[in-house]
Design a protein around this motif. Structure first.
Motif, PDB file in Angstrom:
ATOM      1  N   ALA A 451       0.836  -1.210   0.000  1.00  0.00           N
ATOM      2  CA  ALA A 451       0.000   0.000   0.000  1.00  0.00           C
ATOM      3  C   ALA A 451       0.864   1.251   0.000  1.00  0.00           C
ATOM      4  O   ALA A 451       0.513   2.263  -0.627  1.00  0.00           O
ATOM      5  N   LYS A 452       2.003   1.206   0.697  1.00  0.00           N
ATOM      6  CA  LYS A 452       2.913   2.349   0.679  1.00  0.00           C
ATOM      7  C   LYS A 452       3.388   2.630  -0.740  1.00  0.00           C
ATOM      8  O   LYS A 452       3.427   3.787  -1.182  1.00  0.00           O
ATOM      9  N   GLU A 453       3.760   1.593  -1.457  1.00  0.00           N
ATOM     10  CA  GLU A 453       4.214   1.775  -2.837  1.00  0.00           C
ATOM     11  C   GLU A 453       3.152   2.462  -3.684  1.00  0.00           C
ATOM     12  O   GLU A 453       3.467   3.321  -4.522  1.00  0.00           O
ATOM     13  N   GLU A 454       1.906   2.097  -3.469  1.00  0.00           N
ATOM     14  CA  GLU A 454       0.831   2.720  -4.240  1.00  0.00           C
ATOM     15  C   GLU A 454       0.670   4.187  -3.878  1.00  0.00           C
ATOM     16  O   GLU A 454       0.379   5.026  -4.741  1.00  0.00           O
ATOM     17  N   VAL A 455       0.855   4.531  -2.598  1.00  0.00           N
ATOM     18  CA  VAL A 455       0.790   5.935  -2.187  1.00  0.00           C
ATOM     19  C   VAL A 455       1.939   6.717  -2.810  1.00  0.00           C
ATOM     20  O   VAL A 455       1.754   7.841  -3.305  1.00  0.00           O
ATOM     21  N   TYR A 456       3.138   6.123  -2.817  1.00  0.00           N
ATOM     22  CA  TYR A 456       4.276   6.805  -3.434  1.00  0.00           C
ATOM     23  C   TYR A 456       4.027   7.023  -4.929  1.00  0.00           C
ATOM     24  O   TYR A 456       4.346   8.087  -5.472  1.00  0.00           O
ATOM     25  N   ARG A 457       3.490   6.005  -5.576  1.00  0.00           N
ATOM     26  CA  ARG A 457       3.172   6.135  -7.006  1.00  0.00           C
ATOM     27  C   ARG A 457       2.203   7.276  -7.228  1.00  0.00           C
ATOM     28  O   ARG A 457       2.384   8.107  -8.142  1.00  0.00           O
ATOM     29  N   LEU A 458       1.180   7.341  -6.387  1.00  0.00           N
ATOM     30  CA  LEU A 458       0.178   8.389  -6.525  1.00  0.00           C
ATOM     31  C   LEU A 458       0.797   9.777  -6.328  1.00  0.00           C
ATOM     32  O   LEU A 458       0.509  10.709  -7.088  1.00  0.00           O
ATOM     33  N   CYS A 459       1.657   9.906  -5.311  1.00  0.00           N
ATOM     34  CA  CYS A 459       2.299  11.204  -5.073  1.00  0.00           C
ATOM     35  C   CYS A 459       3.082  11.651  -6.298  1.00  0.00           C
ATOM     36  O   CYS A 459       3.028  12.831  -6.686  1.00  0.00           O
ATOM     37  N   ARG A 460       3.805  10.743  -6.904  1.00  0.00           N
ATOM     38  CA  ARG A 460       4.573  11.100  -8.099  1.00  0.00           C
ATOM     39  C   ARG A 460       3.643  11.504  -9.251  1.00  0.00           C
ATOM     40  O   ARG A 460       3.902  12.476  -9.964  1.00  0.00           O
ATOM     41  N   GLU A 461       2.565  10.777  -9.419  1.00  0.00           N
ATOM     42  CA  GLU A 461       1.628  11.113 -10.493  1.00  0.00           C
ATOM     43  C   GLU A 461       0.964  12.468 -10.246  1.00  0.00           C
ATOM     44  O   GLU A 461       0.757  13.244 -11.180  1.00  0.00           O
ATOM     45  N   LEU A 462       0.647  12.757  -8.978  1.00  0.00           N
ATOM     46  CA  LEU A 462       0.032  14.037  -8.660  1.00  0.00           C
ATOM     47  C   LEU A 462       0.987  15.192  -8.934  1.00  0.00           C
ATOM     48  O   LEU A 462       0.576  16.239  -9.456  1.00  0.00           O
ATOM     49  N   THR A 463       2.256  15.022  -8.596  1.00  0.00           N
ATOM     50  CA  THR A 463       3.203  16.103  -8.860  1.00  0.00           C
ATOM     51  C   THR A 463       3.387  16.312 -10.354  1.00  0.00           C
ATOM     52  O   THR A 463       3.610  17.445 -10.800  1.00  0.00           O
ATOM     53  N   GLU A 464       3.301  15.248 -11.143  1.00  0.00           N
ATOM     54  CA  GLU A 464       3.368  15.397 -12.601  1.00  0.00           C
ATOM     55  C   GLU A 464       2.204  16.237 -13.106  1.00  0.00           C
ATOM     56  O   GLU A 464       2.311  16.946 -14.106  1.00  0.00           O
ATOM     57  N   GLN A 465       1.076  16.170 -12.395  1.00  0.00           N
ATOM     58  CA  GLN A 465      -0.105  16.957 -12.769  1.00  0.00           C
ATOM     59  C   GLN A 465      -0.059  18.372 -12.184  1.00  0.00           C
ATOM     60  O   GLN A 465      -0.993  19.153 -12.374  1.00  0.00           O
ATOM     61  N   GLY A 466       1.018  18.691 -11.437  1.00  0.00           N
ATOM     62  CA  GLY A 466       1.175  20.029 -10.900  1.00  0.00           C
ATOM     63  C   GLY A 466       0.764  20.202  -9.453  1.00  0.00           C
ATOM     64  O   GLY A 466       0.803  21.313  -8.929  1.00  0.00           O
ATOM     65  N   VAL A 467       0.366  19.130  -8.787  1.00  0.00           N
ATOM     66  CA  VAL A 467      -0.031  19.223  -7.375  1.00  0.00           C
ATOM     67  C   VAL A 467       1.214  19.461  -6.514  1.00  0.00           C
ATOM     68  O   VAL A 467       2.276  18.878  -6.748  1.00  0.00           O
ATOM     69  N   SER A 468       1.086  20.345  -5.529  1.00  0.00           N
ATOM     70  CA  SER A 468       2.143  20.593  -4.550  1.00  0.00           C
ATOM     71  C   SER A 468       1.845  19.806  -3.282  1.00  0.00           C
ATOM     72  O   SER A 468       0.694  19.744  -2.848  1.00  0.00           O
ATOM     73  N   ILE A 469       2.878  19.205  -2.678  1.00  0.00           N
ATOM     74  CA  ILE A 469       2.683  18.370  -1.496  1.00  0.00           C
ATOM     75  C   ILE A 469       3.614  18.810  -0.381  1.00  0.00           C
ATOM     76  O   ILE A 469       4.830  18.935  -0.584  1.00  0.00           O
TER      77      ILE A 469
END
Length: 517
Positions: A451-469
Motif C-alpha cells: 500500500a505504501k508503494e501505491e501511495v508513493y506512485r500516486l504522489c509522483r503522479e500528482l506532482t506530474e499533474q502540478g499538485v504541490s505536497i
C-alpha cells in the motif's frame, strides 16, 4: 502469580511457549489462513509481517479467542487449547495489545488496569487496594506511571505503556505470558519507540512477545525470528540477525521493491517545477510555532521532519486551517489569507491528510462514497443546497479506480476496509476535487509495504499533474526518498535552510538527525 508479577517458576529459554499447527480459516469464499504453522519459544520476540490482507489479523484473533479456526490446533506451554473468548486466552497467558489504544481516558490508570475485573471489599469497590497493588504492579514491570492519575492526562507514550501493563495484568495466571503486540509503534515517535523497545527487552525473562508491524526496520531491530505471511499462507521464516528489510519485502510482495521504492527517478527536477503555489510568511500561533517562512512550488514535494514536540504536526494543522495565527500570512496561489479557517483553506485549494486517519480523517461507519465526497459539500450553496449526485458518483468511481481502492463498491462502509485502503479513501477525497495543494502528515502510517508503494506512485503522479505536497513524516528514509527539499523543525522553527533533496543529491539520515537533535 500475585499482583506484583512475581513468578514461581523461571521460564526455560528455548521451550515452546505458543505453537500453532496447521491452522486454516475461511470466510465464505475467502481463504484467510491456509495451513499455517509456527512456534513461539519462551523468552523470544518473534516478528510477524505481511501485507494488509495477508492474514495477520485473522491469526491474532484466533490466538486470542475472538475467532475459532476451521482446522488446526493451538498449544500453550505444550498443552492443547481451544480458546472461545479473549478472557479464556488471557487465563492461559495470551493477550493482545491493540493497534488502536483501548483505554478509557476519563478513568484513572488503576481503573483501566482492573476494568471488568474490579475487586470488592465488604461489598464495595476496594479502590485503595486496587490503586496500591496497581502501582506496585507497574513499578515492578519497570513502567513509569502514576496509576492514580486520569488517563486523559497521560501522554500517548504513557498510554501505550499502560496497554502493555494491562496485557500483563490480565495474564497473571501464567508464569510465562505471551504478549501479542499489534502495530504498537504506529503512532509513536522516536522517544516512544525507544521506550517500548527497552521495556520489551527488559521483560524478555518473564514473557514472550509476538511483534506485528509494517515497519520492517523495527521488526528486524526487536525480533529474534520473523515469520512472513502472504495471501493467508506462511511463506518464510527468517533469522532476524541475518535478514534485511529487502529480504522481507521480497517475501511479502513477491517482487523486488527496494531500488525504486520511492520512485526517485520520477521526481521532478528543480528546473521543471512550476510557479509558487503555497507561501508561508512569518507565521506564529503564539504558542508552538514560529516565526516561520517557506514556500512550495507547483509539482514539488516539500518534506518536513523533526523529533517529537518539534512542532511539525502543529504546522500541518495550521496549514489546514486548524488553529489561529497570531502573526503572519499564508498565501495560496497568490491569495493572501490571515489566520484562515479549515473551510477557507479547503475553498482555497488545500487538502489535509491527518496522522490519525480513523479518528480525524474518516467517517468510519459511512460509505466510501460519502467519505470521498465530503470535500464536495463545500460547493453546496443557496437556500436549498444540493449536491450533484451524478458528479459525486463519477468522482468517487474515478478515485477508486485511480487509487486502486479494494472495496466491494462505493456503498461499502469504510470501517470494513483494510488500513491501506482506508488511507486511500482519505486521499481520494481530495483527488475527487482535483485539490492543487496537499498537506500529508505521516500519510503511510500503519499501512503495509504494498500500500505504501501505491501511495508513493500516486504522489509522483500528482506532482506530474502540478499538485504541490507538504510531506510531514517521522520515517526519515521515506521523507528523504520522496522529497525535493527537506526542512528540519525544532522548537517550532526551521533549523537553517531546507536541505536540497534532488535526484543524486539526497541528504543522509545522519545529516537530518544532526540538525534534529
Amino acid at each position: 502469580m500475585s499482583d506484583s508479577v512475581s513468578s514461581t517458576a523461571t521460564p526455560v529459554a528455548g521451550e515452546s511457549s505458543l505453537r500453532v499447527e496447521g491452522v486454516s480459516k475461511s470466510f465464505r469464499h475467502v481463504q484467510a489462513l491456509s495451513d499455517v504453522s509456527l512456534d513461539i519459544r519462551q523468552g523470544e520476540v518473534v516478528g510477524l509481517v505481511g501485507e494488509n490482507g495477508a492474514g495477520k489479523s485473522t491469526l491474532l484473533n484466533i490466538l486470542t479467542g475472538v475467532l475459532q479456526a476451521d482446522e488446526g490446533t493451538l498449544y500453550v506451554d505444550g498443552e492443547e487449547v481451544a480458546f472461545t473468548s479473549p478472557s479464556e486466552a488471557a487465563d492461559h497467558g495470551v493477550s493482545l495489545v491493540h493497534q488502536e489504544q483501548d483505554v478509557i481516558t476519563n478513568f484513572r490508570g488503576y481503573e483501566n488496569l482492573y476494568l471488568a475485573r474490579e475487586r470488592e471489599r465488604l461489598g464495595v469497590l476496594d479502590r485503595e487496594g486496587m490503586r496500591e497493588e496497581a502501582q506496585s504492579f507497574v513499578d515492578n514491570l519497570g513502567i513509569d506511571l502514576d496509576v492514580d492519575e486520569f488517563v486523559q492526562s497521560y501522554s500517548f507514550n504513557e498510554r501505550q505503556m499502560l496497554e502493555i501493563a494491562k496485557a500483563f495484568h490480565v495474564s497473571q495466571k501464567s508464569d510465562n505470558p505471551v504478549i501479542l503486540l499489534d502495530e504498537p509503534t504506529a503512532a509513536l515517535e522516536e522517544a516512544g519507540r525507544e521506550l517500548l523497545f527497552d521495556l520489551v527487552n527488559d521483560l524478555r525473562d518473564r514473557a514472550t512477545f509476538v511483534f506485528v508491524s509494517h515497519e520492517l526496520d523495527e521488526v528486524l531491530e526487536i525480533s529474534d525470528r520473523i515469520y512472513v505471511l502472504k495471501d493467508g499462507e506462511l511463506v518464510d521464516e527468517k533469522d532476524a540477525a541475518a535478514a534485511t528489510a529487502d529480504d522481507l519485502q521480497r517475501s511479502m510482495v513477491g517482487r523486488e521493491t527496494a531500488d525504486e521504492y520511492y520512485r526517485v527517478s520520477q521526481q521532478r527536477p528543480a528546473d521543471d517545477l512550476g510557479s509558487e503555489t503555497l507561501a508561508v510568511d512569518g507565521i506564529t500561533d503564539g504558542d508552538e510555532i514560529g516565526p516561520l517562512s517557506f514556500s512550495v512550488s507547483e509539482g514539488e514535494i516539500f518534506g518536513i521532519v523533526g523529533v517529537e514536540g518539534s512542532g511539525k504536526e502543529r504546522l500541518g494543522r495550521l496549514l489546514a486551517g486548524d488553529g489561529k495565527l497570531t502573526h503572519g500570512t499564508v498565501s495560496v496561489n497568490g491569495t493572501q489569507l490571515k489566520s484562515p479557517s479549515v473551510a477557507e483553506m479547503v475553498d482555497a485549494g488545500v487538502g489535509y491528510i491527518p496522522k490519525d486517519r480513523k479518528s480525524e480523517g474518516l467517517l468510519l461507519y459511512q460509505s466510501v462514497l460519502v467519505n470521498t465526497s465530503l470535500a464536495m459539500v463545500r460547493k453546496m450553496k443557496g437556500k436549498v443546497p444540493l449536491l450533484d449526485l451524478d458528479a459525486e458518483k463519477d468522482a468517487t468511481a474515478r478515485a477508486i479506480e485511480e487509487l486502486n481502492v479494494k472495496t466491494p463498491g462505493p456503498d461499502a462502509l469504510v470501517h470494513g476496509l483494510s488500513g491501506g485502503n482506508q488511507q486511500k479513501v482519505v486521499i481520494a477525497r481530495w483527488l475527487a476535487e482535483d485539490t492543487p495543494i496537499l498537506v500529508m502528515d505521516n500519510v503511510t502510517r500503519g499501512i503495509d509495504v504494498g500500500a505504501k508503494e501505491e501511495v508513493y506512485r500516486l504522489c509522483r503522479e500528482l506532482t506530474e499533474q502540478g499538485v504541490s505536497i507538504v510531506f510531514i513524516g517521522d520515517e526519515l528514509p521515506e521523507v528523504i526518498g520522496m522529497s525535493n527539499r527537506i526542512a528540519v523543525m525544532s522548537e517550532g522553527q526551521f533549523v537553517g535552510e531546507p536541505f536540497d533533496a534532488a535526484q543524486g543529491n539526497k541528504p543522509t539520515e545522519e545529516d537530518l538527525i544532526q540538525e534534529m537533535i
